[in-house]
Design an enzyme around this catalytic site. Structure first.
Site, short mmCIF file in Angstrom:
data_model
loop_
_atom_site.label_atom_id
_atom_site.label_comp_id
_atom_site.label_asym_id
_atom_site.label_seq_id
_atom_site.Cartn_x
_atom_site.Cartn_y
_atom_site.Cartn_z
N SER A 94 0.88 -1.26 -0.09
CA SER A 94 -0.03 -0.04 0.00
C SER A 94 0.89 0.98 0.11
O SER A 94 1.63 1.68 -1.01
CB SER A 94 -0.70 0.05 1.20
OG SER A 94 -2.09 0.89 1.12
N ASP A 239 -0.76 1.24 -4.10
CA ASP A 239 -1.82 0.39 -4.70
C ASP A 239 -2.99 1.16 -5.29
O ASP A 239 -3.88 0.40 -5.63
CB ASP A 239 -2.19 -0.96 -3.95
CG ASP A 239 -2.68 -0.29 -2.53
OD1 ASP A 239 -2.71 0.84 -2.28
OD2 ASP A 239 -3.60 -1.14 -1.99
#
Ligand code: MG
Length: 454
Positions: A94, A239
């Site tokens: 992330s 992401d």
């Protein structure tokens, strides 16, 4: 849960997050899911391919076929999971720095696994009770083409394309070398925007900036907005499930202001919205003005997802939910955070008036944070008792879902033990800085006094 935190499992790749570990997670997930087919996706991280290979091997060894999706934003992988009805492993860290990687598990409904399902996977992992297929029943691994295109097409069909195209907007885009580099430029172009990009090449070393979309990492985007006279600056994390904005003057827009503005556009009086206990007063005010209910969960997106599912099962409508970090849910679309979708919904508003005007009503709040460290559980417990006392003394509404949040209507203070460090964190927010300082200071003093008396 020891292995899976509130947002999957993350660590420095090849040190904490090794191929061996990912292989075992994959074997556990394949065993727990017990289905014919599972997908594997990844973001742009340099170690992503290595770890996705380990994931595919582990899954195939349990007898499940594997769809390799390649590099795709997490929300794109979630769209694939739902469309095909296959659970999906996403190799991503992330917003964490480049050396990190991690694993997210998504169910066949496209939603991140709930805590109870993660616990099943974790039990299998720790007990090593993996399913083992005979050699001629191990899974087939195939590369799936066109996953990013299908994701972009689905996004295009889900937003008001005409309204955005008619406004002839310019978008300055910073996908931060992450998975959004391969989808968001095309998406905003097909929405009829002129698109200028920075950090737009997919690159797992992240040469231009770190993946976290915080102001320090986004100065170039502010400059690009000004240089190109853009209507909106958009930044993603690694992401691309988050979106952070810059207004048309090149000013950074706080995520809390974005969430409040989108909620004001989305909420009706019968609706409910969900956020975490450190929710900004801005969202509280919007919910109050509209007459919508606001539910607060412990911090972490898994908790928000679980609460939305419970509310909707009870017939409540939750059109928008999320946190002030740019991670926003539009559950009518999908119970997943999606940076590109969020940005398009914001562009629908920008088509009518400038971004600075949209967020202007939600500026001007002061946030204060203080930390108190502790060395023993006795000190910690004494501090939490003191926080409970403060709550009782105050003539205000109390929420104890995650620490103690004392809500004064126009301002609030929260005392909450950190999940990762020996600290009790104090947060306060008010229109007025003095009031926020005073609320945080009173709580801080009470905690310190209690700690010293312990
Ligand atoms: Mg993310």
């Amino acid at each position: 849960m020891k292995v899976f935190g509130s947002s999957g499992t993350r660590g420095v790749a090849n040190e904490e997050l090794t191929p061996e570990f990912v292989l075992r997670v994959a074997k556990a997930a394949g065993t727990a899911w017990g289905v014919d087919r599972v997908a594997v996706a990844r973001d742009t991280r340099y170690t992503g391919r290595m770890l996705a290979d380990a994931a595919a091997s582990g899954l195939a060894s349990t007898g499940t076929d594997v769809d390799r999706l390649g590099v795709v934003p997490t929300p794109g992988a979630q769209a694939y999971a739902e469309r095909e009805g296959v659970p999906t492993m996403v190799i991503t860290a992330s917003h964490n720095p480049p050396q990190y990687n991690g694993v997210k598990l998504v169910g066949s409904d496209g939603v991140e696994l709930a805590v109870s399902d993660l616990e099943t996977v974790e039990e299998t992992l720790l007990a090593e009770t993996f399913a083992v297929a005979p050699w001629d029943e191990t899974g087939r691994v195939r590369e799936v083409e066109g996953v990013r295109r299908a994701y972009v097409d689905e996004l295009l069909a889900s937003v008001d394309r005409e309204r955005i195209a008619d406004a002839e907007l310019t978008v300055a885009l910073d996908p931060g070398h992450g998975a959004g580099s391969l989808t968001s430029p095309e998406f905003f172009r097909k929405l009829g925007c002129r698109v200028v990009t920075i950090n737009g090449q997919a690159d797992g070393h992240f040469p231009g900036r770190d993946p976290e979309p915080v102001p320090d990492n986004l100065r170039d985007l502010g400059r690009l907005v000004r240089a190109t006279d853009a209507d909106l600056g958009i930044a993603h994390d690694g992401d691309a499930d988050r979106a952070i904005f810059f207004d048309e003057t090149g000013e950074y827009v706080e995520g809390d202001a974005t969430l409040a503005a989108l909620a004001a556009a989305e909420l009706d009086s019968d609706d409910t919205t969900v956020s975490a206990v450190n929710v900004s007063q801005r969202l509280v005010d919007v919910a109050n003005e509209v007459g919508a209910a606001l539910e607060l969960t412990p911090i972490g997106s898994t908790n928000i997802i679980t609460r939305i599912e419970e509310l909707e099962a009870n017939g409540r409508h939750v059109p928008i939910a999320g946190e002030g970090n740019g991670g926003i849910f539009f559950p009518d679309y999908r119970l997943a955070r999606d940076g590109a979708y969020t940005a398009a919904r914001f562009l629908e508003l920008v088509a009518e008036r400038p971004a600075s005007e949209i967020v202007a009503p939600y500026g001007g709040y002061a946030n204060v944070r203080r930390n108190v460290g502790y060395e023993s559980t006795a000190e910690r417990d004494a501090m939490l008792d003191a926080a409970a006392n403060q709550a009782q003394k105050a003539d205000a509404e109390l929420n104890t879902r995650d620490g103690y949040r004392i809500d004064h209507g126009d301002a609030w203070v929260l005392a909450r033990p950190s999940g990762t460090e020996p600290l009790v964190r104090v947060y306060a927010e008010a229109r007025d800085r003095d009031r926020a300082e005073e609320l945080a200071g009173d709580m801080y003093d009470a905690l310190v006094a209690a700690k010293e008396g312990a």
